[in-house]
Design a protein around this motif. Structure first.
Motif, PDB file in Angstrom:
ATOM      1  N   GLY A 332      92.173  66.858  14.032  1.00  0.00           N
ATOM      2  CA  GLY A 332      91.592  67.907  13.195  1.00  0.00           C
ATOM      3  C   GLY A 332      90.233  68.333  13.693  1.00  0.00           C
ATOM      4  O   GLY A 332      90.121  69.275  14.488  1.00  0.00           O
ATOM      5  N   ASP A 333      89.188  67.662  13.234  1.00  0.00           N
ATOM      6  CA  ASP A 333      87.820  68.016  13.612  1.00  0.00           C
ATOM      7  C   ASP A 333      87.611  67.893  15.119  1.00  0.00           C
ATOM      8  O   ASP A 333      88.012  66.901  15.737  1.00  0.00           O
ATOM      9  N   GLU A 334      86.954  68.911  15.694  1.00  0.00           N
ATOM     10  CA  GLU A 334      86.787  68.953  17.152  1.00  0.00           C
ATOM     11  C   GLU A 334      85.947  67.788  17.675  1.00  0.00           C
ATOM     12  O   GLU A 334      86.302  67.147  18.675  1.00  0.00           O
ATOM     13  N   LYS A 335      84.851  67.487  17.002  1.00  0.00           N
ATOM     14  CA  LYS A 335      83.983  66.396  17.463  1.00  0.00           C
ATOM     15  C   LYS A 335      84.685  65.047  17.348  1.00  0.00           C
ATOM     16  O   LYS A 335      84.557  64.184  18.224  1.00  0.00           O
ATOM     17  N   ASP A 336      85.396  64.834  16.249  1.00  0.00           N
ATOM     18  CA  ASP A 336      86.155  63.584  16.091  1.00  0.00           C
ATOM     19  C   ASP A 336      87.223  63.464  17.172  1.00  0.00           C
ATOM     20  O   ASP A 336      87.492  62.370  17.684  1.00  0.00           O
TER      21      ASP A 336
END
Length: 396
Positions: A332-336
């Motif tokens: 999902g989240d790009e940084k994660d």
């Protein structure tokens, strides 16, 4: 001296990409791109390669490539239409036509070149193209280059395709209308609904174009998505690459003889770019011959893919609705997603993060590409590492 406006543009936009976790760093591989790779001196289980069947390092391909260098040299020496068409190119195209079940084939320097070449050679500003919203970037660019009206339809939504096909036909604004789709969608691993697409195409007299880059060598016992559905006589353009399951480099379009003749006189990459090397042509021909002789590698690929999918799904990862060996782990989240990929790397698995603009925002994933060359032990080790990192990050 660099232009101030250019430097300002680069500084601002590169910093922005890094801040949002969208900056992609390239990791050079030291040595062959096999099931185990070496990056920065560290050996890693490789789950990011498109080398589905392990043919990129196959000794039989290496042998014929070396022989082709000795017999034909290291380069073709010219574009195909002058004197760069070698007997090796003709042998490759003949074998590919036999493999795909079509009258003829034209080969190109890459799959990307195929889409840039073939679409714009047939479609123009007086035409329309119905394009699946999740089509590959090369399809999108090929459509743009043609200057045809691009009409996107919702991903694999046949009601939307039918509606927009009818609207385009009823408008009377276009000389020709094409429907174009990936055979296998590379980020999610789902398969195009080709039987339904063909039914709609026949109803509205649409030209049909299938980009089978991730289907050739994988579906249809290796012959591709079109063959998987038994639609060789129903698809006008079958595009494929020689750089994924085939293990070499290049691309091709398969279809009727008249179509291929037209592409040979009107597709710009064929006319204006030097042909693939003798070694590449010979090695690709050998790979296709191996696939036609045996389904062993294809069967091993699917066995390994099913094994990895089951392992990751049982751990609780979201692997989407893939119908092929392509196995996304959607974070999902790009940084994660970037962090997850980095931690996998540190623990011994190379699985590259895929984020926007390759996939929609908020759907970052690590995409796994098991191959026929992986052993069960390698896959067990990879699954164990996924479990360790997933729990550390609270993802499972």
């Amino acid at each position: 001296m660099t232009s101030k406006s250019l430097q300002s543009f680069l500084d601002e936009n590169i910093a922005d990409l890094k801040e949002r976790g969208l900056y992609n760093e390239i990791d050079p591989v030291q040595g062959p791109n096999g099931p185990i790779i070496t990056i920065n001196g560290k050996k890693l289980i490789n789950l990011s390669s498109n080398n589905y069947l392990g043919l990129a390092t196959d000794e039989r391909l290496k042998k014929v490539a070396k022989e082709a260098v000795d017999s034909h040299g290291v380069g073709a020496g010219a574009v195909r239409t002058i004197n760069g068409t070698l007997d090796l190119h003709l042998a490759l195209e003949k074998k590919l036509a036999e493999f795909k079940g079509t009258e003829a084939v034209i080969s190109f320097q890459s799959g990307f070149n195929c889409n840039m070449a073939a679409i714009s050679a047939v479609m123009d500003k007086n035409d329309a193209i119905l394009s699946d919203q999740l089509n590959h970037a090369s399809i999108i660019d090929g459509c743009r280059l043609s200057k045809a009206k691009i009409i996107p339809f919702n991903h694999s939504d046949m009601d939307d395709l039918r509606k927009k096909a009818k609207e385009a036909v009823d408008s009377g604004d276009y000389n020709k209308i094409m429907v174009i789709t990936d055979g296998v969608f590379s980020m999610d691993g789902d398969v195009a609904k080709l039987p339904e697409i063909v039914e709609i195409a026949e109803e509205f007299d649409l030209i049909t174009y299938v980009d089978d880059a991730h289907g050739s060598g994988v579906l249809g016992k290796g012959a591709g998505t079109v063959k998987h559905f038994g639609l060789q006589d129903k698809i006008d353009f079958q595009m494929g690459t020689l750089s994924k399951a085939i293990g070499v480099v290049g691309g091709y379009v398969a279809g009727k003889g008249d179509l291929i003749d037209w592409l040979k006189v009107r597709s710009r990459p064929f006319l204006f770019s030097t042909a693939v090397t003798p070694a590449d042509a010979a090695a690709a021909t050998k790979a296709v011959e191996l696939l036609m002789e045996s389904t062993e590698l294809n069967e091993k690929l699917w066995e390994n893919a099913d094994y990895l999918k089951e392992g990751l799904k049982n751990l609780g990862f979201d692997i989407g609705d893939s119908e092929t060996p392509i196995t996304p782990c959607v974070i999902g989240d790009e940084k994660d997603t970037q962090k997850f990929s980095k931690k996998l790397n540190e623990a011994g698995v190379y699985a590259k993060s895929i984020v926007f603009p390759t996939v929609p925002r908020g759907t970052g994933r690590v995409r796994n590409m098991p191959s026929a060359a992986h052993t069960k032990e390698m896959l067990d080790d990879a699954i164990a590492i996924y479990e360790k990192v997933g729990k550390e990050m609270g993802l499972i």
